[in-house]
Design a protein around this motif. Sequence first.
Motif, mmCIF file in Angstrom:
data_model
loop_
_atom_site.group_PDB
_atom_site.id
_atom_site.type_symbol
_atom_site.label_atom_id
_atom_site.label_comp_id
_atom_site.label_asym_id
_atom_site.label_seq_id
_atom_site.Cartn_x
_atom_site.Cartn_y
_atom_site.Cartn_z
ATOM 1 N N LYS A 56 -50.166 87.069 -84.502
ATOM 2 C CA LYS A 56 -48.864 87.481 -85.021
ATOM 3 C C LYS A 56 -48.012 88.175 -83.959
ATOM 4 C CE LYS A 56 -50.294 87.860 -89.855
ATOM 5 N NZ LYS A 56 -50.395 88.731 -91.040
ATOM 6 N N HIS A 57 -46.702 88.118 -84.177
ATOM 7 C CA HIS A 57 -45.758 88.883 -83.369
ATOM 8 C C HIS A 57 -45.621 90.256 -84.010
ATOM 9 C CE1 HIS A 57 -43.571 85.261 -81.323
ATOM 10 N NE2 HIS A 57 -44.887 85.131 -81.331
ATOM 11 N N VAL A 58 -45.939 91.290 -83.242
ATOM 12 C CA VAL A 58 -45.971 92.654 -83.770
ATOM 13 C C VAL A 58 -44.971 93.517 -83.010
ATOM 14 C CG1 VAL A 58 -47.424 94.682 -84.206
ATOM 15 C CG2 VAL A 58 -48.424 92.384 -84.339
ATOM 16 N N VAL A 59 -44.171 94.277 -83.741
ATOM 17 C CA VAL A 59 -43.299 95.279 -83.142
ATOM 18 C C VAL A 59 -43.830 96.650 -83.552
ATOM 19 C CG1 VAL A 59 -40.979 96.276 -83.063
ATOM 20 C CG2 VAL A 59 -41.267 93.793 -83.095
ATOM 21 N N VAL A 60 -44.213 97.446 -82.557
ATOM 22 C CA VAL A 60 -44.680 98.809 -82.790
ATOM 23 C C VAL A 60 -43.502 99.757 -82.560
ATOM 24 C CG1 VAL A 60 -46.262 100.624 -82.029
ATOM 25 C CG2 VAL A 60 -47.048 98.242 -82.116
ATOM 26 N N VAL A 61 -43.251 100.639 -83.521
ATOM 27 C CA VAL A 61 -42.080 101.513 -83.468
ATOM 28 C C VAL A 61 -42.522 102.972 -83.498
ATOM 29 C CG1 VAL A 61 -39.990 102.248 -84.701
ATOM 30 C CG2 VAL A 61 -40.604 99.820 -84.613
ATOM 31 N N ASP A 62 -41.896 103.795 -82.642
ATOM 32 C CA ASP A 62 -42.036 105.242 -82.732
ATOM 33 C C ASP A 62 -40.643 105.850 -82.684
ATOM 34 O OD1 ASP A 62 -43.260 107.676 -83.055
ATOM 35 O OD2 ASP A 62 -44.468 107.570 -81.234
ATOM 36 N N ASP A 63 -40.528 107.144 -83.024
ATOM 37 C CA ASP A 63 -39.208 107.775 -82.996
ATOM 38 C C ASP A 63 -38.834 108.239 -81.595
ATOM 39 O OD1 ASP A 63 -40.921 109.943 -82.814
ATOM 40 O OD2 ASP A 63 -40.278 110.877 -84.688
ATOM 41 N N GLY A 64 -39.718 108.016 -80.639
ATOM 42 C CA GLY A 64 -39.499 108.363 -79.241
ATOM 43 C C GLY A 64 -40.838 108.585 -78.573
ATOM 44 N N VAL A 65 -40.864 108.515 -77.254
ATOM 45 C CA VAL A 65 -42.101 108.790 -76.525
ATOM 46 C C VAL A 65 -41.835 109.901 -75.512
ATOM 47 C CG1 VAL A 65 -43.015 106.450 -76.782
ATOM 48 C CG2 VAL A 65 -41.688 107.014 -74.751
ATOM 49 N N ALA A 66 -42.862 110.693 -75.289
ATOM 50 C CA ALA A 66 -42.806 111.729 -74.253
ATOM 51 C C ALA A 66 -43.785 111.326 -73.157
ATOM 52 C CB ALA A 66 -43.127 113.089 -74.848
ATOM 53 N N THR A 67 -45.071 111.676 -73.317
ATOM 54 C CA THR A 67 -46.069 111.227 -72.340
ATOM 55 C C THR A 67 -46.451 109.766 -72.559
ATOM 56 O OG1 THR A 67 -47.955 111.867 -73.719
ATOM 57 C CG2 THR A 67 -47.037 113.552 -72.246
ATOM 58 N N GLY A 68 -46.326 109.303 -73.811
ATOM 59 C CA GLY A 68 -46.715 107.929 -74.132
ATOM 60 C C GLY A 68 -48.173 107.767 -74.503
ATOM 61 N N ALA A 69 -48.926 108.863 -74.557
ATOM 62 C CA ALA A 69 -50.366 108.772 -74.816
ATOM 63 C C ALA A 69 -50.655 108.128 -76.169
ATOM 64 C CB ALA A 69 -50.997 110.162 -74.746
ATOM 65 N N THR A 70 -49.994 108.614 -77.214
ATOM 66 C CA THR A 70 -50.243 108.069 -78.549
ATOM 67 C C THR A 70 -49.834 106.606 -78.621
ATOM 68 O OG1 THR A 70 -49.889 110.256 -79.517
ATOM 69 C CG2 THR A 70 -49.768 108.378 -80.999
ATOM 70 N N ALA A 71 -48.705 106.274 -78.013
ATOM 71 C CA ALA A 71 -48.248 104.886 -78.033
ATOM 72 C C ALA A 71 -49.240 103.969 -77.331
ATOM 73 C CB ALA A 71 -46.868 104.782 -77.379
ATOM 74 N N ILE A 72 -49.806 104.415 -76.219
ATOM 75 C CA ILE A 72 -50.789 103.593 -75.513
ATOM 76 C C ILE A 72 -51.992 103.308 -76.404
ATOM 77 C CG2 ILE A 72 -52.492 103.611 -73.636
ATOM 78 C CD1 ILE A 72 -50.382 104.983 -71.891
ATOM 79 N N ALA A 73 -52.513 104.342 -77.064
ATOM 80 C CA ALA A 73 -53.667 104.151 -77.942
ATOM 81 C C ALA A 73 -53.338 103.189 -79.076
ATOM 82 C CB ALA A 73 -54.140 105.496 -78.489
ATOM 83 N N CYS A 74 -52.125 103.283 -79.612
ATOM 84 C CA CYS A 74 -51.720 102.385 -80.694
ATOM 85 C C CYS A 74 -51.566 100.954 -80.199
ATOM 86 C CB CYS A 74 -50.416 102.877 -81.309
ATOM 87 S SG CYS A 74 -50.587 104.373 -82.312
ATOM 88 N N LEU A 75 -50.937 100.782 -79.047
ATOM 89 C CA LEU A 75 -50.740 99.433 -78.507
ATOM 90 C C LEU A 75 -52.065 98.763 -78.192
ATOM 91 C CD1 LEU A 75 -47.698 100.193 -76.184
ATOM 92 C CD2 LEU A 75 -47.653 98.733 -78.215
ATOM 93 N N ARG A 76 -53.008 99.526 -77.658
ATOM 94 C CA ARG A 76 -54.318 98.929 -77.347
ATOM 95 C C ARG A 76 -55.054 98.523 -78.619
ATOM 96 N NH1 ARG A 76 -56.655 102.035 -71.916
ATOM 97 N NH2 ARG A 76 -54.843 101.506 -70.614
ATOM 98 N N GLN A 77 -54.871 99.320 -79.671
ATOM 99 C CA GLN A 77 -55.486 98.976 -80.952
ATOM 100 C C GLN A 77 -54.920 97.654 -81.469
ATOM 101 O OE1 GLN A 77 -56.181 101.250 -85.265
ATOM 102 N NE2 GLN A 77 -54.966 102.217 -83.682
#
Length: 208
Positions: A122-143
């Motif tokens: 599937k084509h997935v778009v992951v959304v956050d309200d903003g990134v600072a260090t990006g740590a959480t986003a990285i963990a989510c994207l890898r998942q």
Amino acid sequence: MFADRTDAGDRLAAELERRGIDADIVLGIPRGALPVARPVADALEADLDVVVARKLGAPNNPELAVGAVASEGSVWLNDPLVERLGVSDSYLESIRSEEATNAREKADRYRETPGLPDLEGKHVVVVDDGVATGATAIACLRQVREADAARVTLAVPVGPPDSLANLEDEADEVVALKTPADFRAVGQYYRTFGQVTDEEAIEYLNRG
């Protein structure tokens, strides 16, 4: 400056449409991303769900992320920062276990079935309200990657250039509306940036 998270979501949706980005599913990172992700999912005519991770705070400075853990237990560590701060393996294992449990419990509050929805192909778009260090986003994207998504786009209203550059290694495309060099905190780019409760976040999920 965004009026609030819904305004940011509307503007992010318009940019994704302008770029011709489609999605089978949009995944918001709870809790703050859900008001942003709802307009994106509506505009792209995609289902809305969540992907959950928790940051791993540094010893004596919990706001500084030395890594993040996803709800299914996978971990990303900022190895240079861990080494520079001298963070011990025992500390990392202790906080990893605690935050993995917290992430799993949060994911369970948001959906009726455990684990991510079926993302294979599937084509997935992951959304956050903003990134600072990006740590959480990285963990989510890898998942999401590990769930065999065919294409992964990260879409955020704002983030610093260095963090966004790192995230480009984790997603097929990164879309950010604002990339200020003098970035200090996500909230400074919103006129209204209050806490989003679990109940409010779940309401955004149920609007579809």
